[in-house]
Design an enzyme around this catalytic site. Structure first.
Site, PDB file in Angstrom:
ATOM      1  CB  CYS A   6      34.535  24.990   0.188  1.00  0.00           C
ATOM      2  SG  CYS A   6      34.811  24.419  -1.512  1.00  0.00           S
TER       3      CYS A   6
ATOM      4  CB  CYS B 196      32.857  21.166  -4.710  1.00  0.00           C
ATOM      5  SG  CYS B 196      34.196  22.197  -4.055  1.00  0.00           S
TER       6      CYS B 196
ATOM      7  CB  CYS C  98      31.768  25.201  -4.221  1.00  0.00           C
ATOM      8  SG  CYS C  98      31.059  24.133  -2.942  1.00  0.00           S
TER       9      CYS C  98
ATOM     10  CB  CYS D 232      22.588  19.236 -15.794  1.00  0.00           C
ATOM     11  SG  CYS D 232      20.904  19.715 -15.415  1.00  0.00           S
TER      12      CYS D 232
END
Length: 219
Positions: A83, A128, A80, A151
């Site tokens: 984070c 996330c 991510c 995607c």
């Protein structure tokens, strides 16, 4: 509905499958197994680019073909961008020919999903599991054996190669073995730098450097 969300959805429309092949929440329902961060979206503004923040926390969609990660197939892990939670392994990446980085599956327990009606018909949005940052949508028109196409927006990801100096924790370790976490205040309370356990064999030169500094000062 936000105007930006609608326009972003229309931008992605050419890559959408027929309604019959759109994954439902039941088809690809994932519950995150990581501890979620209770932080407002504005917290991340100065930690990612403006374009990445729009994608992650306003659910904007980048233009197809604009991300260098779309045609990137080196071994490693995709994190991510906010984070640094590991989300995908390069082993599950494939060329969907849509213009967006695509994967057959995420790392188990690191993603959350919900039903999204931004384009009227239901789609499965995923994000996330730690910071809640929007990543993309999952469809059931992917390759066998799972038949899933995750995607993703390239702006929402950061790539790191295996056995490299991990950007999140600044320690050299095999990825995607669990990363101790982001070297950012969110990992140890706001205003503090996270301290991570070192892998076996890791030598911390911090004490030696401090002693050397004291020695130089006394000289």
């Amino acid at each position: 509905m936000k105007r930006r969300t609608l326009l972003s959805g229309l931008l992605a429309a050419p890559a959408l499958p027929l309604l019959s092949s759109t994954a439902s929440a039941e088809d690809a329902f994932h519950v995150s197994q990581v501890d979620a961060l209770d932080l407002p979206a504005d917290y991340w503004r100065d930690k990612v680019s403006d374009a990445a923040w729009d994608v992650l926390f306003e659910e904007a969609t980048e233009r197809p073909g604009s991300s260098p990660l779309d045609k990137h197939y080196e071994p490693g892990t995709y994190l991510c961008a906010a984070c640094y939670l590991p989300l995908f392994s390069s082993e599950h990446k494939f060329d969907s020919k849509t213009g967006w980085p695509s994967f057959t599956q995420p790392l188990e327990g690191h993603m959350g999903t919900r039903q999204d009606f931004a384009l009227i018909w239901p789609r499965t949005e995923y994000h996330c599991g730690r910071c809640g940052g929007h990543q993309g949508h999952v469809f059931n028109d992917g390759p066998a054996p799972r038949g899933e196409r995750w995607c993703n927006n390239g702006l929402a990801l950061t790539f790191i190669p295996p056995a490299s100096r991990c950007r999140p924790c600044e320690v050299t370790h095999e990825v995607p073995s669990p990363c101790p976490g982001p070297a950012r205040p969110v990992a140890a309370g706001l205003g503090q730098r996270a301290r991570h356990p070192r892998p076996a064999g890791h030598r911390d030169g911090g004490v030696f450097r401090r002693l050397l500094l004291v020695y130089r000062v006394r000289l």
